[in-house]
Structure formats: structure tokens, C-alpha cells
Scaffold this active site. Structure first.
Site, mmCIF file in Angstrom:
data_model
loop_
_atom_site.group_PDB
_atom_site.id
_atom_site.type_symbol
_atom_site.label_atom_id
_atom_site.label_comp_id
_atom_site.label_asym_id
_atom_site.label_seq_id
_atom_site.Cartn_x
_atom_site.Cartn_y
_atom_site.Cartn_z
ATOM 1 N N LYS A 7 0.879 -1.167 0.000
ATOM 2 C CA LYS A 7 0.000 0.000 0.000
ATOM 3 C C LYS A 7 0.918 1.219 0.000
ATOM 4 O O LYS A 7 1.173 1.849 1.033
ATOM 5 C CB LYS A 7 -0.923 -0.009 1.219
ATOM 6 C CG LYS A 7 -2.082 0.982 1.120
ATOM 7 C CD LYS A 7 -3.085 0.757 2.243
ATOM 8 C CE LYS A 7 -4.216 1.779 2.181
ATOM 9 N NZ LYS A 7 -5.093 1.613 1.008
ATOM 10 N N ALA A 8 1.449 1.490 -1.182
ATOM 11 C CA ALA A 8 2.482 2.511 -1.355
ATOM 12 C C ALA A 8 1.906 3.741 -2.051
ATOM 13 O O ALA A 8 1.082 3.622 -2.965
ATOM 14 C CB ALA A 8 3.642 1.942 -2.172
#
Length: 289
Positions: free
Chosen positions: A158-159
Site C-alpha cells: 500500500k504505497a
């Protein structure tokens, strides 16, 4: 709370201590600002308890590892930080945002191994992500941008950088009067919305895209377990966009979105039907238990 997110009363946990909301700042040469070296979590607190909090903390650390840095706090310390923020701000029902990033340091090129990793946790009151869509059904656009191949990005992270095309897709959707956009993947299969996973119903059975190039959301996993317990058949598979014509119901899942029925995607229309409403209500009961 009102006003810009940088101009509010309250406390934010930053690098191990609580600071005044307006003082939670970073330098303009912070590496993450220039190269997206940042990971984050969105979480919801219901009645004083963050739903699946530990899973979110574990995923934050995993996401950081996937983009080649280590969050300098243990899962237990992250859990403590979230509790501190909620208590300091007097919140029991809130959205919680934990974020970790490469900060300013001796490196200012693409490489940044010598720069410190920083972390912050904020929380605020946040209502329904799609407004009244939980009863009327959200309206989605079809994005021109596609989720990329896992050979090009760490799709399990979850960048921050992976959301760039989501932001552009949602802006385009809002300009058309929609509340979100559905994205296809690099092969042309249905993938997800800009910040939520997607489910469809046909003949009493559920169909949902296989998460092989996008994030397998925590809410998605929760709903899959819920459907299993209800005895509803679920097909995790590749879905072609032309199949939307045959689906009867649709909903989105995500921490912010929770479970939100969809009434329209492009020219395809869906009923805000019994199953979608039942799953939404069941999820609401689950998170508040």
C-alpha cells in the site's frame, strides 16, 4: 473538524511523540515528496476499537519492506501510537491514518538508503466516503488508466506512488458527476475502483476479480469470509468488462468505503439489491461488535 487538513486543532503522533497538529511538518526536500518513497494505512475506529488494527500495522511494515525500507517501530509500538492519538484527540469513532516515509537526509537523488525513515499517525472524524451512495448506489466512471503488471510494481504494497493513477482517475470521474472510477488491469480484466475492491452478483452468486495485480484489501478479505459464513458461492476470477452487462448487483469494499452498493458503472446499471444491502448491514454490525 473543518478547514484544511494542515490547519486544525488536535495532536498527531510523529516520530515517537505527540505534537500539535499544526506543527506536524516535514522539510521540502523530504525524499518521499520527490520520489514517492512512502507507505500508509487507512483504518477506521468504531466505538473506541480500530477494526483489524493489528493487521493494518503488520501490512504497513510489509509495504515498507516491499519498497525497500524498514519502519523503525514494532507492530506493538505502532498499535500504541494509534491508541495515543485517539486518546489525545478524544476520538472513539474516527478514521486513522498511519504513514511511514523516507525523510530528508544526505541523499537527494533516486537512491536514499542513508536517509532516515520517519512515521506519523493522525486521526479525525470522517463520515461515509461516498455520501448517500449506501442507499442510492455509487455512480462510477470507467478509467482510462489500468492497474500495472506486478512485474512493474510491488502490487502487494500500500504505497503512495501506486495511487497516482487513482487520483487522476477519480478526478476525471468527478468531472463527469461520478463518485469514483472502475479500473481495468494491464490485461484488460476488471480490477478495482480507485481506493476500493469490487464485487458483483449474478443468479445469487458473487463474482470478484482475482487480486493478482492489485491490493487484496483487508475489508475485501473480511467480506469474503462473511460470504462464506452465509453460504453464498463466491468466484474469485478474471472478469472481462463486457460481463458487467450480465451482473445484477455490485458493491465496493474498503476501509474508507466500508461496503458501498454501486448503481452504475459507465453505461451499465445495477440494482441496489437485497444481497448488497445485507452484506453492507452485516459488515456494519461486525465492525461495531
Amino acid at each position: 473538524m473543518s478547514g484544511g487538513y494542515d490547519d486544525r486543532d488536535g495532536k498527531i503522533w510523529m516520530d515517537g511523540q505527540l505534537v500539535e497538529w499544526r506543527d506536524a511538518k516535514v522539510h521540502i526536500l523530504t525524499h518521499a515528496l520527490h520520489y514517492a518513497s512512502s507507505v500508509f494505512e487507512g483504518e477506521r475506529c468504531y466505538g473506541g476499537t480500530i477494526f483489524k488494527s493489528r493487521q493494518h500495522s503488520e501490512r504497513l511494515k510489509k509495504s515498507a519492506n516491499l519498497i525497500d525500507f524498514e519502519v523503525p517501530y514494532s507492530v506493538d509500538q505502532i498499535e500504541e501510537a494509534k491508541a495515543e492519538v485517539l486518546q489525545a484527540n478524544g476520538l472513539t469513532d474516527a478514521y486513522v491514518r498511519a504513514v511511514a516515509w523516507r525523510g530528508a537526509g544526505p541523499d537527494m537523488g533516486v537512491a536514499s538508503a542513508r536517509n532516515p525513515v520517519r512515521m506519523a499517525v493522525a486521526a479525525w472524524e470522517w463520515g461515509a466516503y461516498y455520501g448517500d451512495a449506501k442507499t442510492k448506489g455509487a455512480k462510477l466512471d470507467l478509467s482510462k488508466w489500468k492497474r500495472p503488471s506486478p512485474e512493474t510494481i510491488p502490487c502487494e504494497a500500500k504505497a503512495a506512488g501506486l495511487y497516482m493513477i487513482c487520483t487522476m482517475s477519480k478526478h476525471a470521474a468527478e468531472a463527469k458527476g461520478c463518485s469514483d472510477a472502475m479500473m481495468l488491469d494491464y490485461r484488460g480484466y476488471v480490477a478495482e475502483a480507485t481506493g476500493a475492491n469490487i464485487f458483483f452478483v449474478k443468479d445469487g452468486e458473487v463474482h470478484t476479480p482475482l487480486p493478482d495485480c492489485f491490493l487484496n484489501g483487508i475489508t475485501r478479505q473480511t467480506v469474503l469470509q462473511m460470504l462464506k459464513e452465509k453460504g453464498i458461492p463466491v468466484h474469485e476470477r478474471h472478469i472481462m468488462p463486457e460481463e458487467l452487462e450480465g451482473f445484477e448487483q455490485c458493491w465496493l469494499t474498503g476501509t474508507a468505503a466500508e461496503v458501498t452498493p454501486v448503481g452504475q458503472i459507465g453505461d451499465f446499471r445495477f440494482e441496489v439489491g437485497a444481497m448488497a444491502l445485507d452484506v453492507a448491514n452485516s459488515y456494519e454490525q461486525l465492525v461495531r461488535n
